[in-house]
Design an enzyme around this catalytic site. Structure first.
Site, PDB file in Angstrom:
ATOM      1  N   ASP A  80      38.300  51.550  44.126  1.00 37.57           N
ATOM      2  CA  ASP A  80      38.918  51.667  45.444  1.00 37.57           C
ATOM      3  C   ASP A  80      37.826  51.959  46.472  1.00 37.57           C
ATOM      4  O   ASP A  80      37.052  52.903  46.314  1.00 37.57           O
ATOM      5  CB  ASP A  80      39.925  52.818  45.417  1.00 37.57           C
ATOM      6  CG  ASP A  80      40.823  52.834  46.650  1.00 37.57           C
ATOM      7  OD1 ASP A  80      40.364  52.419  47.732  1.00 37.57           O
ATOM      8  OD2 ASP A  80      41.987  53.261  46.522  1.00 37.57           O
TER       9      ASP A  80
ATOM     10  N   TYR B 280      40.841  41.531  38.189  1.00 37.40           N
ATOM     11  CA  TYR B 280      40.528  41.316  39.601  1.00 37.40           C
ATOM     12  C   TYR B 280      39.357  40.364  39.775  1.00 37.40           C
ATOM     13  O   TYR B 280      39.356  39.507  40.657  1.00 37.40           O
ATOM     14  CB  TYR B 280      40.203  42.650  40.275  1.00 37.40           C
ATOM     15  CG  TYR B 280      41.401  43.537  40.504  1.00 37.40           C
ATOM     16  CD1 TYR B 280      42.546  43.055  41.117  1.00 37.40           C
ATOM     17  CD2 TYR B 280      41.379  44.877  40.121  1.00 37.40           C
ATOM     18  CE1 TYR B 280      43.645  43.857  41.335  1.00 37.40           C
ATOM     19  CE2 TYR B 280      42.475  45.699  40.337  1.00 37.40           C
ATOM     20  CZ  TYR B 280      43.607  45.184  40.942  1.00 37.40           C
ATOM     21  OH  TYR B 280      44.685  45.998  41.150  1.00 37.40           O
TER      22      TYR B 280
END
Length: 228
Positions: free
Chosen positions: A132, A209
């Site tokens: 993040d 991802y």
């Protein structure tokens, strides 16, 4: 610091935190270490061997960790994940395999507590994959490549042992390079386009991802570092 895909990814992550029954599934799973502080300094007993330990901080759904465990049976892997509803996906993935490698474990914990779980030299390598970015300046210390986290890693790694970081976020990558420099860590290698770098991309294991974003032509950034 966010692009549209990262905003969507963060939104999905927040939704995953509310999966019904996640805690119960995790509690019953034999792959999950439920009292990791008791294992500090005794990871050889947890795995039943003296093989080196590699950890992935923020492992998500576990694809990278489990694939690494399959490829390298001579290494023990531990996945660190903070959210039950993300960890449960990795648990389900592990339990769905017909033949699971025995050299991996999961821990549900806040990465800020790493020095409480691992002693100096307990960990040989740390992987940080698509962490993040925490875009607001006041949240910089939460970024997994911040100086606060580099200090935590230094407490569990020996000087020759490394941290490998991958991201699709250019601003986070540049921030990480500066933190490494300011903290006097040594940058061993870096690239702004991993999949076009024949050396650094060799034997690369992609996360969910990474596969998604690279398929759209987005460059992947990577660095490898250790402290002196």
């Amino acid at each position: 610091m966010y692009n549209k895909s990262q905003v969507k990814r963060r939104f999905i992550s927040m939704r995953l935190r509310n999966i019904t029954g996640a805690q119960e599934i995790i509690q019953k799973c034999g792959w999950v270490i439920h009292d990791p502080t008791a294992a500090k300094g005794y990871w050889d007993q947890v795995f039943g061997n003296e093989n080196p330990v590699h950890i992935e901080v923020g492992m998500g759904k576990g694809r990278f960790l489990i694939e690494m465990a399959k490829r390298y049976p001579e290494i023990n892997y531990i996945g660190i994940e903070m959210y039950d509803s993300v960890l449960v996906r990795a648990v389900q993935k592990a339990e769905s395999m017909e033949e699971s490698p025995g050299n991996f474990r999961f821990i549900r914990m806040d990465a800020r507590e790493l020095p409480s779980v691992f002693g100096k030299g307990d960990v040989e390598k740390i992987y940080l994959n698509f962490s993040d970015p925490w875009p607001k300046d006041r949240h910089a210390k939460r970024r997994l490549t911040s100086r606060q986290f580099l200090n935590r890693y230094q407490k569990i790694l020996l000087p020759s042992q490394s941290v490998e970081f991958k991201t699709d976020n250019k601003e986070l990558f540049e921030f990480s390079l500066q933190e490494i420099k300011d903290c006097h860590w040594i940058l061993d290698a870096s690239t702004c386009d991993l999949h076009q770098d024949n050396v650094m991309n060799k034997d690369n294991v992609m996360t969910e991802y990474e596969e998604k974003f690279s398929s759209k032509g987005n460059p992947i950034f990577k660095l490898i570092t250790h402290y002196a």
